[in-house]
Design a protein around this motif. Sequence first.
Motif, mmCIF file in Angstrom:
data_model
loop_
_atom_site.group_PDB
_atom_site.id
_atom_site.type_symbol
_atom_site.label_atom_id
_atom_site.label_comp_id
_atom_site.label_asym_id
_atom_site.label_seq_id
_atom_site.Cartn_x
_atom_site.Cartn_y
_atom_site.Cartn_z
ATOM 1 N N TYR A 179 37.673 78.701 -3.646
ATOM 2 C CA TYR A 179 39.043 79.202 -3.563
ATOM 3 C C TYR A 179 39.291 79.752 -2.163
ATOM 4 C CZ TYR A 179 39.346 78.872 -8.656
ATOM 5 O OH TYR A 179 39.355 78.407 -9.945
ATOM 6 N N GLY A 180 40.513 79.579 -1.695
ATOM 7 C CA GLY A 180 40.917 80.182 -0.436
ATOM 8 C C GLY A 180 40.411 79.495 0.804
ATOM 9 N N THR A 181 39.911 78.261 0.698
ATOM 10 C CA THR A 181 39.406 77.545 1.873
ATOM 11 C C THR A 181 40.450 76.593 2.450
ATOM 12 O OG1 THR A 181 38.473 75.724 0.567
ATOM 13 C CG2 THR A 181 37.059 77.648 0.941
ATOM 14 N N ARG A 182 41.643 76.585 1.876
ATOM 15 C CA ARG A 182 42.715 75.658 2.276
ATOM 16 C C ARG A 182 42.234 74.212 2.193
ATOM 17 N NH1 ARG A 182 47.249 77.248 4.001
ATOM 18 N NH2 ARG A 182 47.625 75.473 5.399
ATOM 19 N N HIS A 183 41.592 73.926 1.050
ATOM 20 C CA HIS A 183 41.131 72.562 0.807
ATOM 21 C C HIS A 183 42.285 71.699 0.308
ATOM 22 C CE1 HIS A 183 41.043 73.317 -3.535
ATOM 23 N NE2 HIS A 183 40.240 74.367 -3.355
ATOM 24 N N LEU A 184 41.999 70.447 0.041
ATOM 25 C CA LEU A 184 43.031 69.463 -0.279
ATOM 26 C C LEU A 184 43.929 69.908 -1.432
ATOM 27 C CD1 LEU A 184 44.430 66.702 -0.296
ATOM 28 C CD2 LEU A 184 42.436 65.761 -1.466
ATOM 29 N N LEU A 185 43.342 70.383 -2.530
ATOM 30 C CA LEU A 185 44.165 70.754 -3.681
ATOM 31 C C LEU A 185 45.027 71.971 -3.376
ATOM 32 C CD1 LEU A 185 41.718 70.176 -6.678
ATOM 33 C CD2 LEU A 185 43.139 68.541 -5.419
ATOM 34 N N GLY B 158 38.024 67.609 0.697
ATOM 35 C CA GLY B 158 38.094 67.202 2.096
ATOM 36 C C GLY B 158 37.267 68.101 2.991
ATOM 37 N N GLN B 159 36.322 68.823 2.386
ATOM 38 C CA GLN B 159 35.534 69.791 3.147
ATOM 39 C C GLN B 159 34.045 69.605 2.880
ATOM 40 O OE1 GLN B 159 37.405 73.425 1.757
ATOM 41 N NE2 GLN B 159 38.852 73.438 3.457
ATOM 42 N N ALA B 160 33.239 69.944 3.870
ATOM 43 C CA ALA B 160 31.793 69.839 3.760
ATOM 44 C C ALA B 160 31.262 70.902 2.797
ATOM 45 C CB ALA B 160 31.158 70.003 5.139
ATOM 46 N N LEU C 54 40.795 70.805 7.025
ATOM 47 C CA LEU C 54 39.753 70.032 6.359
ATOM 48 C C LEU C 54 38.635 69.707 7.343
ATOM 49 C CD1 LEU C 54 41.985 67.572 4.296
ATOM 50 C CD2 LEU C 54 41.264 69.908 3.734
ATOM 51 N N ASP C 55 37.404 69.701 6.849
ATOM 52 C CA ASP C 55 36.276 69.339 7.707
ATOM 53 C C ASP C 55 36.246 67.835 7.970
ATOM 54 O OD1 ASP C 55 35.288 72.007 7.778
ATOM 55 O OD2 ASP C 55 34.399 71.721 5.801
ATOM 56 N N GLY D 39 38.256 62.439 1.457
ATOM 57 C CA GLY D 39 39.273 63.372 0.992
ATOM 58 C C GLY D 39 40.364 63.593 2.019
ATOM 59 N N ALA D 40 39.983 63.681 3.289
ATOM 60 C CA ALA D 40 40.985 63.848 4.342
ATOM 61 C C ALA D 40 41.912 62.638 4.417
ATOM 62 C CB ALA D 40 40.292 64.072 5.687
#
Length: 591
Positions: free
Chosen positions: A77-83, A62-64, A581-582, A567-568
């Motif tokens: 890692y550590g980007t607070r992405h969807l997973l 969910g991120q660019a 998420l971006d 993804g978002a």
Amino acid sequence: MSHAAKVLLLGVDGLIPELVERFRTEGVLPNIQRLSDDGGATRLMPYISTWGDTNFVSFLTGQAPGTSWVGQGRSPYGTRHLLELMSTAGQRCALVHFPETLQPSGAGDFCFAPFWSGAGPAPMELAPACLHSTHLDQWPDIPQTEALGWPPSGTLAHHQKHNRFAIERAADGYHALIPFNRSEPVPVMLAQDGESRLVLSLGECQVSLGVDEWSAWLPCSTEQATGQVRFKLLAYDPDERRIDLLQSQITAPAPSSTQPELAERLIERHGPFISKWTVSADPDTRYFETSFDEARYQLEWLADSALTLLDDEDFQLFATVFRLNDETHHTCLAHCDPESVFFSSEEQARYLDVIRRSYQLLDDVVGQLLARRRDDTVIVLASDHGDVPNRYLCDIHRRLAEFDLCALDSQGRAVREHSRAFLKDERGGLEVFINRDLVPASDIPKVQTRILKALTTWYVDAPEGERNVVALAVKKQDASVLGYWGEHMGDVLFAYAPGFVWGSNERGDTIARVTTAGANHGPQVPSASTAFSSNHGLLIFNGRGVRAGAQLLFDASTGIQRMDSAGATCAQLLGLDTATLDGKPLVALLE
């Protein structure tokens, strides 16, 4: 909005929206038609580079790329992405044969047989898929004078396979060897069984095979590992003593999975997993039809495992990627698209039928999922990009060398320690990096400008007139509008114009017409399109919480949807907060 408890993402490498529409109009994709009519759909604009790793990572995080794209084989890692949001919320994801570039991080998550992009065989592969023959001269070596794909020494664009081995005649019949990757070969014995059959012996197992028959899965062991293999007898002529035998890939994916016991249960329930088929889906290749047999087995295995993991093992998200459709584009699209220099109206139907069959195979399994999924499961059919035909190969390092930016060795390869600018293999071939060991910080802007000059003044004289090789190029500080930023990206981001592909040839040309028919996606600008195909991705949601019949318009002049927004949208269906998420949820597709 009513939240779905489960999301089943069936990712399809390279599924082309224009061809989906063409085949739907023909009436040969009834299940994908129903999936779309009863769900919500749109096209997606890929990010640069138009690669599966870049874009499926963007999709499922969910991120660019500026936030989540580290490099091929390097998970964010550590980007607070969807997973990561799922893990925090106590939800579990299963990534099965998904690109290795994204790894789940939750303790209860499941990663199985990630798509391998490294050098050599995948760790789970015990033996490659092979063709064994008494007459190897049926497959003469074709000299390769050019290499397309990234890195340019690869053969990505051609999907070539070098997996043919001799069957030796002996007094007691015939002998073949299964070439295990990390141990001694395993012998296979073949003996005549009546007028038209052979008895195949492998260890203590024996099976009788006629032409076009598959064996059952047979155990195949070495001192290091145990797997299962099956065979198909492709040709047998006892008078000419001619045998062609297909041997499947042999894998042992459970030990390298994140949950070996769960992996073993899947294999016990659904059979062995294969990540590759033996023969390319290329109508000019002998026995290409077998690629559909093995691809169907793989896709049905993935669908069965998806439902097992979601329904019986209590995962909230399942994601996979299926690759047959993209392979048929690489091998056939250039013969089908009238804008290709390799197009032939006499040959179009033959090549288009191969592509159509791959879409029909996908449609069959979509129908199985629609019939068997539970009410709480949303099916997501999505592609990371499409394809457009190749016309010219471009050697970017030679171009940089012409501007005194890159040093080359005798083979035309970049010598990084002596180059002011270079590209990194793992970043997708469209980012130019400045060598900080050679270029002082005060000169970085000047070198960036020099790189831009090399790219933006690159032209070729084509039959229709002068053509620009590069569609766009921006400095790092200007790349955020394209979804790029951060410490991992290069100093200049660019994309080739439609029809131009990474590559090199024996002559050492900086740019040259391609000599073999093919299609590509990665290097070309994401908006590349013809009247027949495009680089666009496709997205269809179907299930609880999705607005039936919703169609979100995609128009490059008024608005586009990106991978991270898909993804978002999955995150919102799972009931997660999308603030980190971006991408933004595609609310027009949701109830």
